[in-house]
Design a protein around this motif. Structure first.
Motif, PDB file in Angstrom:
ATOM      1  N   PRO A   1     -11.235  39.972  -2.670  1.00 42.65           N
ATOM      2  CA  PRO A   1     -10.733  40.566  -1.416  1.00 42.65           C
ATOM      3  C   PRO A   1     -10.893  39.638  -0.223  1.00 42.65           C
ATOM      4  O   PRO A   1     -10.018  39.615   0.662  1.00 42.65           O
ATOM      5  CB  PRO A   1     -11.575  41.833  -1.262  1.00 42.65           C
ATOM      6  CG  PRO A   1     -12.794  41.608  -2.087  1.00 42.65           C
ATOM      7  CD  PRO A   1     -12.371  40.752  -3.223  1.00 42.65           C
ATOM      8  N   LEU A   2     -11.977  38.878  -0.186  1.00 42.63           N
ATOM      9  CA  LEU A   2     -12.192  37.988   0.958  1.00 42.63           C
ATOM     10  C   LEU A   2     -11.136  36.887   0.993  1.00 42.63           C
ATOM     11  O   LEU A   2     -10.551  36.607   2.045  1.00 42.63           O
ATOM     12  CB  LEU A   2     -13.589  37.371   0.902  1.00 42.63           C
ATOM     13  CG  LEU A   2     -14.768  38.312   1.172  1.00 42.63           C
ATOM     14  CD1 LEU A   2     -16.087  37.584   1.005  1.00 42.63           C
ATOM     15  CD2 LEU A   2     -14.674  38.910   2.574  1.00 42.63           C
ATOM     16  N   CYS A   3     -10.888  36.237  -0.148  1.00 42.34           N
ATOM     17  CA  CYS A   3      -9.912  35.143  -0.177  1.00 42.34           C
ATOM     18  C   CYS A   3      -8.499  35.640   0.090  1.00 42.34           C
ATOM     19  O   CYS A   3      -7.758  35.035   0.876  1.00 42.34           O
ATOM     20  CB  CYS A   3      -9.974  34.418  -1.518  1.00 42.34           C
ATOM     21  SG  CYS A   3     -11.432  33.372  -1.744  1.00 42.34           S
ATOM     22  N   LEU A   4      -8.110  36.733  -0.557  1.00 43.74           N
ATOM     23  CA  LEU A   4      -6.740  37.225  -0.383  1.00 43.74           C
ATOM     24  C   LEU A   4      -6.496  37.697   1.052  1.00 43.74           C
ATOM     25  O   LEU A   4      -5.436  37.403   1.640  1.00 43.74           O
ATOM     26  CB  LEU A   4      -6.461  38.344  -1.375  1.00 43.74           C
ATOM     27  CG  LEU A   4      -6.518  37.952  -2.865  1.00 43.74           C
ATOM     28  CD1 LEU A   4      -6.137  39.138  -3.737  1.00 43.74           C
ATOM     29  CD2 LEU A   4      -5.611  36.766  -3.153  1.00 43.74           C
ATOM     30  N   TYR A   5      -7.462  38.420   1.609  1.00 44.86           N
ATOM     31  CA  TYR A   5      -7.299  38.868   2.989  1.00 44.86           C
ATOM     32  C   TYR A   5      -7.373  37.676   3.939  1.00 44.86           C
ATOM     33  O   TYR A   5      -6.665  37.633   4.958  1.00 44.86           O
ATOM     34  CB  TYR A   5      -8.372  39.894   3.334  1.00 44.86           C
ATOM     35  CG  TYR A   5      -8.121  40.632   4.629  1.00 44.86           C
ATOM     36  CD1 TYR A   5      -6.899  41.229   4.884  1.00 44.86           C
ATOM     37  CD2 TYR A   5      -9.127  40.731   5.587  1.00 44.86           C
ATOM     38  CE1 TYR A   5      -6.666  41.906   6.072  1.00 44.86           C
ATOM     39  CE2 TYR A   5      -8.910  41.410   6.774  1.00 44.86           C
ATOM     40  CZ  TYR A   5      -7.675  42.001   7.022  1.00 44.86           C
ATOM     41  OH  TYR A   5      -7.445  42.669   8.201  1.00 44.86           O
ATOM     42  N   GLY A   6      -8.228  36.706   3.603  1.00 52.73           N
ATOM     43  CA  GLY A   6      -8.315  35.509   4.431  1.00 52.73           C
ATOM     44  C   GLY A   6      -7.011  34.746   4.480  1.00 52.73           C
ATOM     45  O   GLY A   6      -6.569  34.303   5.550  1.00 52.73           O
ATOM     46  N   VAL A   7      -6.351  34.580   3.339  1.00 57.33           N
ATOM     47  CA  VAL A   7      -5.054  33.902   3.314  1.00 57.33           C
ATOM     48  C   VAL A   7      -4.037  34.659   4.165  1.00 57.33           C
ATOM     49  O   VAL A   7      -3.305  34.065   4.978  1.00 57.33           O
ATOM     50  CB  VAL A   7      -4.542  33.776   1.857  1.00 57.33           C
ATOM     51  CG1 VAL A   7      -3.079  33.345   1.845  1.00 57.33           C
ATOM     52  CG2 VAL A   7      -5.368  32.773   1.082  1.00 57.33           C
ATOM     53  N   ALA A   8      -3.995  35.976   3.993  1.00 56.67           N
ATOM     54  CA  ALA A   8      -3.025  36.782   4.731  1.00 56.67           C
ATOM     55  C   ALA A   8      -3.223  36.663   6.239  1.00 56.67           C
ATOM     56  O   ALA A   8      -2.251  36.482   6.999  1.00 56.67           O
ATOM     57  CB  ALA A   8      -3.125  38.244   4.291  1.00 56.67           C
TER      58      ALA A   8
END
Length: 497
Positions: free
Chosen positions: A276-283
């Motif tokens: 969740p951290l990486c995916l939300y960070g990319v977004a």
């Protein structure tokens, strides 16, 4: 007066203040716990297959470069093996400490993005519990050392971009960036793909002012100077590292489940917190105004993800980007939390606690599993293999033994034998496979070969007789009466596949 107050209030915080205080104590505690867990895990089990290759290459074949990787990891492993022969803890200590440094780097990245103490610790914990990190952090391999170096590279980029957005960029950071790129090139050459992706995305998203800085070109010069030894070695040997890309593509269906399996693994390797951290960070890096100066970094991460899927690369080739992405994600979740608090609404911040606990449990299970992988890919434990080969070698007549070379079918088997050469009284092992094929041939006086492996067929035409002899878990073969000179024979049996 009223107008002045409103103008001041509307000014972005990043233009008037530096990053928040560094969460030194909690991050050090997470890093220390991480290091202790991996040092304990590293004390058990045998050598991992890539790790024992690093040890053998660095200790018995030191060089400026190798067929399948630059020299830094092998030389470091060789030095540790020389300092404390046979000590798994000493051998793996540099890998553990460098990996533990990744916890601090993840927290530092969150701080650069404006993250508070909670976000910094969340980012550090996200890195520490990443499934790939949990698997490899105590193995002294190139891919273990690579991820924290990529994070340091990203930290310098993020800091320069933050300061540039504030109108006070310190271009000396670019010289440090060149040093990090050069050192990383001596660990794994995939940092060249990272740099190409960053440069292309920088041209698209900015800040393009970076390219007009004189010290940016100094950065390139420093990187090339430090990377020169391995680049010169590769050029002198016909760029075998490029040929390895075909080998990697051929192995992807078996090791990663093809392109679809690699694409999924790239996500799963992030870990319970990391996903969740990486995916939300990319977004958020791609869409939020707050992260506009760093948009090119997120785009470069996605570009590499697509590139390695298209080229059937290993899933861990992009792991070095996870630190900056999950740090951005931790800060993005902090902004959501702050916005909900300002609006008087309760958020779901309580989910961080069970998610953190689950992440720790999953990471712990992977750490335990990693200590049981010494016999992966059908390879026997290193000590058992050396014992079996030593027994067969001593059973040869003394006169024949003096003229018999020990050859492993694969670089893994040869390296596992070399790890215990002195302990079991074996001669140096040879192999025509991968990097070992470039380490040289057996001595001219070696007329016979004790072949360790499943398939001696490629060798059969070059010897008068081939017969299987008693062994243990791995087949052993005696090849007698060599029919042609070693250099000519070697060119016919040497292979990267």
């Amino acid at each position: 007066m009223h107008t002045e107050v409103r103008a001041t209030a509307a000014r972005p915080p990043s233009t008037t203040a530096g990053p928040p205080a560094f969460a030194r104590r909690p991050l050090l505690l997470v890093a220390a716990a991480f290091a202790v867990v991996h040092l304990v895990a590293g004390a058990f089990g045998g050598y991992w297959i890539d790790e024992v290759y690093m040890l053998a290459a660095g200790r018995y074949h030191p060089d400026w470069g190798y067929v399948d990787q630059p020299p830094l990891a092998p030389l470091l492993a060789g030095a540790m093996g020389w300092l404390a022969p046979g000590s798994m803890i000493v051998l793996r200590l540099p890998a553990v400490l460098i990996s533990a440094g990744g916890v601090l780097l993840a927290g530092s990245l969150a701080r650069e993005f404006g993250g508070d103490r909670r976000s910094q610790v969340l980012a550090g914990l996200g890195f520490a519990t990443g499934l790939w990190t949990s698997l490899v952090a105590h193995w002294i391999t190139p891919y273990t050392l690579e991820a924290p170096l990529w994070m340091l590279l990203c930290l310098l980029m993020v800091r320069w971009c933050r300061q540039h957005a504030e109108g006070r960029a310190d271009d000396r950071l670019l010289l440090g960036l060149g040093g990090v790129i050069g050192v990383t090139m001596q660990v794994k050459v995939h940092v060249a793909v990272l740099c190409a992706a960053l440069l292309l995305c920088l041209l698209v998203f900015g800040p393009r002012d970076l390219l007009r800085r004189p010290m940016f070109w100094g950065c390139i010069g420093i990187a090339l100077v430090i990377a020169a030894p391995t680049l010169i070695w590769q050029a002198a040997h016909g760029w075998p590292q490029l040929a390895m890309s075909e080998v990697v593509q051929a192995e992807t269906p078996i090791l990663s489940g093809g392109r679809s399996g690699a694409a999924l693994s790239m996500v799963l390797y992030m870990g319970v917190l990391g996903v969740p951290l990486c995916l939300y960070g990319v977004a958020r890096m791609l869409t939020a105004a707050e992260f506009r100066p760093y948009r090119f970094i997120a785009a470069a991460a996605l570009a590499q993800y697509a590139f390695y899927i298209a080229t059937s690369g290993r899933p861990y080739y992009v792991v070095g980007m996870y630190g900056v992405l999950l740090a951005a994600g931790a800060v993005a979740f902090q902004r959501r939390r702050e916005a909900r608090a300002a609006a008087g609404r309760r958020g779901a911040a309580w989910l961080a606690w069970p998610a953190g606990a689950l992440a720790v449990l999953a990471a712990g299970a992977v750490v335990v599993m990693s200590s049981m992988l010494a016999t992966a890919f059908g390879v026997p434990a290193d000590r058992a293999l050396a014992g079996e080969v030593a027994t067969a070698y001593r059973q040869l007549p003394a006169q024949q033994r003096e003229h018999t070379a020990v050859v492993g079918e694969s670089y893994i088997l040869a390296a596992m034998l070399d790890a215990h050469t002195h302990e079991y009284g074996l001669p140096p092992a040879h192999s025509a496979h991968r990097g070992y094929g470039y380490f040289g041939t057996p001595d001219d006086g070696a007329r016979d070969v004790l072949f360790v492996g499943e398939d001696p067929e490629p060798w059969r035409p070059h010897f008068a007789a081939v017969r299987r002899i008693d062994g243990g878990g791995t087949p052993l073969w005696l090849l007698t009466d060599r029919q042609e000179p070693w250099p000519q024979l070697w060119e016919q049996v040497r292979s990267l596949k």
